[in-house]
Design an enzyme around this catalytic site. Sequence first.
Site, PDB file in Angstrom:
ATOM      1  N   GLY A  22       0.833  -1.206   0.000  1.00  0.00           N
ATOM      2  CA  GLY A  22       0.000   0.000   0.000  1.00  0.00           C
ATOM      3  C   GLY A  22       0.863   1.250   0.000  1.00  0.00           C
ATOM      4  N   SER A 155      -3.612  -1.440  11.618  1.00  0.00           N
ATOM      5  CA  SER A 155      -5.006  -1.697  11.973  1.00  0.00           C
ATOM      6  C   SER A 155      -5.740  -0.369  11.874  1.00  0.00           C
ATOM      7  CB  SER A 155      -5.066  -2.312  13.376  1.00  0.00           C
ATOM      8  OG  SER A 155      -6.381  -2.481  13.824  1.00  0.00           O
ATOM      9  N   TYR A 169     -15.675  -3.658   8.091  1.00  0.00           N
ATOM     10  CA  TYR A 169     -14.276  -3.217   8.197  1.00  0.00           C
ATOM     11  C   TYR A 169     -13.650  -3.552   9.550  1.00  0.00           C
ATOM     12  CZ  TYR A 169     -10.492   0.346   8.183  1.00  0.00           C
ATOM     13  OH  TYR A 169      -9.295   1.016   8.255  1.00  0.00           O
ATOM     14  N   LYS A 173      -9.872  -5.472  11.031  1.00  0.00           N
ATOM     15  CA  LYS A 173      -8.818  -4.775  11.764  1.00  0.00           C
ATOM     16  C   LYS A 173      -8.610  -5.373  13.155  1.00  0.00           C
ATOM     17  CE  LYS A 173      -7.679  -1.890   8.492  1.00  0.00           C
ATOM     18  NZ  LYS A 173      -6.324  -1.908   7.921  1.00  0.00           N
TER      19      LYS A 173
HETATM   20  N1  LIG Z   1      -7.128   6.887   6.162  1.00  0.00           N
HETATM   21  C1  LIG Z   1      -7.690   6.531   7.288  1.00  0.00           C
HETATM   22  O1  LIG Z   1      -8.566   7.225   7.838  1.00  0.00           O
HETATM   23  C2  LIG Z   1      -7.258   5.287   7.993  1.00  0.00           C
HETATM   24  C3  LIG Z   1      -6.662   4.238   7.302  1.00  0.00           C
HETATM   25  N2  LIG Z   1      -6.302   3.092   7.980  1.00  0.00           N
HETATM   26  C4  LIG Z   1      -5.674   1.978   7.260  1.00  0.00           C
HETATM   27  O2  LIG Z   1      -4.439   2.424   6.736  1.00  0.00           O
HETATM   28  C5  LIG Z   1      -4.144   1.738   5.526  1.00  0.00           C
HETATM   29  C6  LIG Z   1      -3.883   2.758   4.426  1.00  0.00           C
HETATM   30  O3  LIG Z   1      -5.009   3.593   4.291  1.00  0.00           O
HETATM   31  P1  LIG Z   1      -5.027   4.870   3.336  1.00  0.00           P
HETATM   32  O4  LIG Z   1      -3.661   5.422   3.250  1.00  0.00           O
HETATM   33  O5  LIG Z   1      -6.169   5.680   3.758  1.00  0.00           O
HETATM   34  O6  LIG Z   1      -5.434   4.158   1.946  1.00  0.00           O
HETATM   35  P2  LIG Z   1      -5.274   4.552   0.418  1.00  0.00           P
HETATM   36  O7  LIG Z   1      -6.522   4.041  -0.241  1.00  0.00           O
HETATM   37  O8  LIG Z   1      -4.904   5.971   0.224  1.00  0.00           O
HETATM   38  O9  LIG Z   1      -4.067   3.617  -0.036  1.00  0.00           O
HETATM   39  C7  LIG Z   1      -4.222   2.235  -0.053  1.00  0.00           C
HETATM   40  C8  LIG Z   1      -2.998   1.599  -0.639  1.00  0.00           C
HETATM   41  O10 LIG Z   1      -3.150   0.177  -0.631  1.00  0.00           O
HETATM   42  C9  LIG Z   1      -3.011  -0.338  -1.947  1.00  0.00           C
HETATM   43  N3  LIG Z   1      -3.873  -1.515  -2.075  1.00  0.00           N
HETATM   44  C10 LIG Z   1      -5.208  -1.577  -1.893  1.00  0.00           C
HETATM   45  N4  LIG Z   1      -5.653  -2.813  -2.115  1.00  0.00           N
HETATM   46  C11 LIG Z   1      -4.573  -3.557  -2.455  1.00  0.00           C
HETATM   47  C12 LIG Z   1      -4.381  -4.908  -2.826  1.00  0.00           C
HETATM   48  N5  LIG Z   1      -5.407  -5.762  -2.898  1.00  0.00           N
HETATM   49  N6  LIG Z   1      -3.131  -5.345  -3.116  1.00  0.00           N
HETATM   50  C13 LIG Z   1      -2.088  -4.487  -3.058  1.00  0.00           C
HETATM   51  N7  LIG Z   1      -2.205  -3.205  -2.710  1.00  0.00           N
HETATM   52  C14 LIG Z   1      -3.425  -2.751  -2.431  1.00  0.00           C
HETATM   53  C15 LIG Z   1      -3.408   0.833  -2.848  1.00  0.00           C
HETATM   54  O11 LIG Z   1      -2.885   0.751  -4.161  1.00  0.00           O
HETATM   55  P3  LIG Z   1      -3.693   0.045  -5.380  1.00  0.00           P
HETATM   56  O12 LIG Z   1      -5.123   0.450  -5.248  1.00  0.00           O
HETATM   57  O13 LIG Z   1      -3.015   0.514  -6.614  1.00  0.00           O
HETATM   58  O14 LIG Z   1      -3.508  -1.432  -5.166  1.00  0.00           O
HETATM   59  C16 LIG Z   1      -2.757   1.977  -2.093  1.00  0.00           C
HETATM   60  O15 LIG Z   1      -1.372   2.007  -2.327  1.00  0.00           O
HETATM   61  C17 LIG Z   1      -5.361   0.825   5.258  1.00  0.00           C
HETATM   62  O16 LIG Z   1      -5.066  -0.444   5.753  1.00  0.00           O
HETATM   63  C18 LIG Z   1      -6.464   1.478   6.070  1.00  0.00           C
HETATM   64  O17 LIG Z   1      -7.442   0.549   6.456  1.00  0.00           O
HETATM   65  C19 LIG Z   1      -6.511   2.948   9.302  1.00  0.00           C
HETATM   66  C20 LIG Z   1      -7.099   3.951  10.017  1.00  0.00           C
HETATM   67  C21 LIG Z   1      -7.504   5.189   9.425  1.00  0.00           C
HETATM   68  C1  LIG Z   2     -14.224   6.883  26.212  1.00  0.00           C
HETATM   69  C2  LIG Z   2     -14.102   6.184  24.918  1.00  0.00           C
HETATM   70  C3  LIG Z   2     -14.367   7.110  23.792  1.00  0.00           C
HETATM   71  C4  LIG Z   2     -14.133   6.397  22.522  1.00  0.00           C
HETATM   72  C5  LIG Z   2     -14.278   7.333  21.373  1.00  0.00           C
HETATM   73  C6  LIG Z   2     -13.886   6.608  20.167  1.00  0.00           C
HETATM   74  C7  LIG Z   2     -13.945   7.478  18.974  1.00  0.00           C
HETATM   75  C8  LIG Z   2     -13.512   6.688  17.839  1.00  0.00           C
HETATM   76  C9  LIG Z   2     -13.495   7.466  16.573  1.00  0.00           C
HETATM   77  C10 LIG Z   2     -13.154   6.525  15.507  1.00  0.00           C
HETATM   78  C11 LIG Z   2     -12.924   7.162  14.230  1.00  0.00           C
HETATM   79  C12 LIG Z   2     -12.960   6.154  13.096  1.00  0.00           C
HETATM   80  C13 LIG Z   2     -11.713   5.337  12.962  1.00  0.00           C
HETATM   81  C14 LIG Z   2     -11.729   4.540  11.722  1.00  0.00           C
HETATM   82  C15 LIG Z   2     -10.777   5.067  10.717  1.00  0.00           C
HETATM   83  C16 LIG Z   2     -10.611   4.158   9.581  1.00  0.00           C
HETATM   84  O1  LIG Z   2     -10.030   3.122   9.704  1.00  0.00           O
HETATM   85  C17 LIG Z   2     -11.174   4.549   8.271  1.00  0.00           C
HETATM   86  N1  LIG Z   2     -11.212   5.936   8.109  1.00  0.00           N
HETATM   87  C18 LIG Z   2     -10.390   3.923   7.142  1.00  0.00           C
HETATM   88  O2  LIG Z   2     -10.531   4.622   5.935  1.00  0.00           O
END
Ligand SMILES: NC(=O)C1=CN([C@@H]2O[C@H](COP(=O)(O)OP(=O)(O)OC[C@H]3O[C@@H](n4cnc5c(N)ncnc54)[C@H](OP(=O)(O)O)[C@@H]3O)[C@@H](O)[C@H]2O)C=CC1
Ligand SMILES: CCCCCCCCCCCCCCCC(=O)[C@@H](N)CO
Length: 227
Positions: A22, A155, A169, A173
């Site tokens: 990713g 995660s 989702y 995680k």
């Molecule tokens: N942004 C957020 O709010 C949060 C994100 N996360 C986690 O962080 C990680 C990154 O998120 P984020 O940066 O937002 O995501 P993006 O969608 O911006 O990037 C995802 C990356 O993963 C690659 N990818 C997706 N599917 C596959 C696959 N099947 N095989 C290989 N590569 C793959 C994509 O490239 P391509 O599509 O070209 O394969 C890209 O490089 C994820 O696991 C997400 O769940 C966790 C918490 C919060």
């Molecule tokens: C006292 C306890 C209070 C607890 C408060 C908890 C608040 C949680 C906010 C969670 C925000 C969402 C996270 C998911 C992000 C994510 O993985 C996606 N955006 C991926 O794209």
Amino acid sequence: MVSPLISPKSLKLPGAHVVVTGGSSGIGKCIAIECYKQGAFITLIARDENKLLQTKKEIEKYSVNDKQVVLCISVDVSKDYEQVENVLKQAQEKLGPVDMLVNCAGTSVTGKFEDIEVNSFERLMAVNYLGSVYPSRAVIATMKERRMGRIVFVSSQAGQLGLFGYTAYSPTKFALRGLAEALQMEVKPYNVYITVAYPPDTDTPGFAEESKTKSIPAYNQNIDVEW
Ligand SMILES: NC(=O)C1=CN([C@@H]2O[C@H](COP(=O)(O)OP(=O)(O)OC[C@H]3O[C@@H](n4cnc5c(N)ncnc54)[C@H](OP(=O)(O)O)[C@@H]3O)[C@@H](O)[C@H]2O)C=CC1
Ligand SMILES: CCCCCCCCCCCCCCCC(=O)[C@@H](N)CO
């Protein structure tokens, strides 16, 4: 006070081989840039080749010496273990054994449980969970033999508690945490350390995509609203 005694020495990034799945977007891309800035050699893994090449160029701007390499590999981490193992073998032939693997490839689908397509549950488990198992499984033997290595699982806060709209989702995680804790017990004697990151909402292309399917009322009030 005891933490220096029980924490592993931090990995020396200059010259290290860091693989980021990713790595072509969002959080993975930022991690790759940070490691590259500290002198690491980087392998980026994702599916879309154009995005990979564009990111490679972007990362290369931050080089700190003229030996550093950014290698791109286009593969789906969730489909076929053999394929993932093969590409990692190739990467290691070019840049040496993997010192740190960051499993960041992942995706999300939100909605009410009954509205989410059944195949989305399967796809998310495949990408977010198995897509971290396969690369880790492919590098762990060498890390144990070398008595060194780091594996990071990305995660989410939604991997610590179940949240409205995240029925497909959150479990993927949570699964990473179970994997990380069990695996850490196995590999600690070999000086291999596992890290789990639990990011909150982070402004990335992936998050922008996810936000299109969410409405603000549903975020703010846990009641029956359009989602
Ligand atoms: N942004 C957020 O709010 C949060 C994100 N996360 C986690 O962080 C990680 C990154 O998120 P984020 O940066 O937002 O995501 P993006 O969608 O911006 O990037 C995802 C990356 O993963 C690659 N990818 C997706 N599917 C596959 C696959 N099947 N095989 C290989 N590569 C793959 C994509 O490239 P391509 O599509 O070209 O394969 C890209 O490089 C994820 O696991 C997400 O769940 C966790 C918490 C919060
Ligand atoms: C006292 C306890 C209070 C607890 C408060 C908890 C608040 C949680 C906010 C969670 C925000 C969402 C996270 C998911 C992000 C994510 O993985 C996606 N955006 C991926 O794209």
